[in-house]
Design an enzyme around this catalytic site. Structure first.
Site, mmCIF file in Angstrom:
data_model
loop_
_atom_site.group_PDB
_atom_site.id
_atom_site.type_symbol
_atom_site.label_atom_id
_atom_site.label_comp_id
_atom_site.label_asym_id
_atom_site.label_seq_id
_atom_site.Cartn_x
_atom_site.Cartn_y
_atom_site.Cartn_z
ATOM 1 N N ASP A 1 53.192 13.217 79.151
ATOM 2 C CA ASP A 1 52.385 12.677 77.863
ATOM 3 C C ASP A 1 52.966 13.730 76.728
ATOM 4 O OD1 ASP A 1 49.764 11.410 77.063
ATOM 5 O OD2 ASP A 1 49.480 13.480 76.185
ATOM 6 N N TYR B 1 52.438 16.801 68.002
ATOM 7 C CA TYR B 1 52.721 17.872 68.828
ATOM 8 C C TYR B 1 53.887 18.489 68.275
ATOM 9 C CZ TYR B 1 49.485 16.226 72.173
ATOM 10 O OH TYR B 1 48.344 15.487 72.991
ATOM 11 N N LYS C 1 51.439 8.672 71.330
ATOM 12 C CA LYS C 1 50.239 8.577 70.529
ATOM 13 C C LYS C 1 50.654 7.961 69.152
ATOM 14 C CE LYS C 1 48.160 12.225 73.393
ATOM 15 N NZ LYS C 1 49.140 12.598 74.002
#
Length: 321
Positions: free
Chosen positions: A51, A56, A82
């Site tokens: 994930d 990030y 995401k």
């Protein structure tokens, strides 16, 4: 490592997944070689769920995901990323937690249809991978109206095209996730829920978990160590201190764990997995040794008497026998 069905998505995932935020320099830099070695070790351990997210490390996590997974059979793992933030020059939705962000680049919050499509294409380019298995709408509470309409429409279209397999939320607010399931025109296939069904916080039991069960939505657990307090060997660097109530709860958990000789991190990892609607959990790691340690907690034997002691102390809900 055992593989499990992820609800109605049709995907099979390993019970333990690797979250790649830490490998993007969360709170402290991580060398690229160490990041790739951590992904390699996770693979050796049988982990097949990974994930990541654009935010990030402002693209660094996705780049390292691509490096670590390059050359591996694409059908052998499940990859999640995401949408909800675009990375662009001068982006102002900055987060101070990233130790080594690229200069001049920042995220900008945007849940519009066009932004989601662009974000998704940018993610594929950063990773050098042609498809994503699970796409999460990241932090939908930041613009619920757009996230539950425009962003969701984009995800439905991507799923219909076969470019993604499952649409999901990546969220740490159980009440917002429940609202999304109630109100959105299309029900997500799964929800990545951070920190709301753990030994310290079980707020997901109020509405989200019963509703997810009713709708056939699988929950992927995350934040099971609550940022560190439940992982004895890993300090809570960068996270705010616990509330007095949570600190008192933690003291009780530690006392009972010591009494029964149970490593608290093992209990923290196994607790959410005992719920029938949480088939898998995602954990972060910064080194091969850390992910090896966490994977070992899956096989830690925990006596039923320990769980009954937690129930009696009202630290966890009653578990079905």
């Amino acid at each position: 490592m055992r593989m499990v069905e992820l609800g109605r998505s049709g995907l099979k995932v390993s019970r333990l997944g690797l979250g790649l935020a830490s490998l993007a320099g969360m709170f402290a830099p991580v060398p690229e070689s160490q990041a790739v070695a951590t992904i390699d070790r996770a693979w050796e351990l049988g982990i097949r769920l990974f994930d990541t997210a654009p935010v990030y490390g402002y693209g660094l996590s996705e780049q390292r995901a691509g490096l670590g997974l390059r050359g591996r059979p694409r059908d052998d793992y499940v990859l999640c990323t995401k949408v909800g933030r675009l990375l662009e020059p001068g982006g102002t939705d900055l987060q101070p937690i990233w130790a080594e962000p690229p200069p001049g680049i920042g995220p900008r919050l945007d849940y519009s249809y066009d932004a989601v499509m662009r974000s998704f294409e940018d993610s594929l380019q950063r990773m050098g991978i042609d498809r994503v298995d699970i796409l999460h709408i990241h932090d939908p509470e930041l613009d619920f109206a757009a996230a539950s309409t425009s962003a969701l429409r984009a995800l439905v279209e991507l799923r219909d095209r076969g470019t993604i397999r499952a649409l999901s939320l990546g969220i740490n607010h159980a009440d917002v996730a429940a609202r999304f399931l109630r109100e959105a025109a299309t029900t997500p296939d799964c929800v990545l829920l951070a920190g709301r069904y753990s030994l310290l916080d079980q707020s997901a039991t109020v509405e989200l978990l019963p509703l997810a069960h009713q709708l056939g939505v699988s929950i992927i657990g995350a934040g099971v160590f609550q940022g560190g307090p439940l992982a004895a060997s890993r300090p809570s660097v960068g996270y705010p201190p616990l509330s007095p109530e949570a600190a008192a709860r933690l003291d009780q958990l530690r006392a009972i764990s010591d009494r029964y000789g149970v490593p608290l991190p093992a209990a923290a990892l196994q607790f959410p997995l005992a719920h029938p609607d949480i088939p898998a959990v995602v954990v972060g790691a910064r080194t091969p040794a850390e992910i090896t340690e966490v994977a070992g907690y899956l096989d830690q034997s925990i006596a039923p008497e320990y769980w009954r002691a937690l129930e009696k102390a009202e630290l966890i809900p009653l578990r079905s026998s």
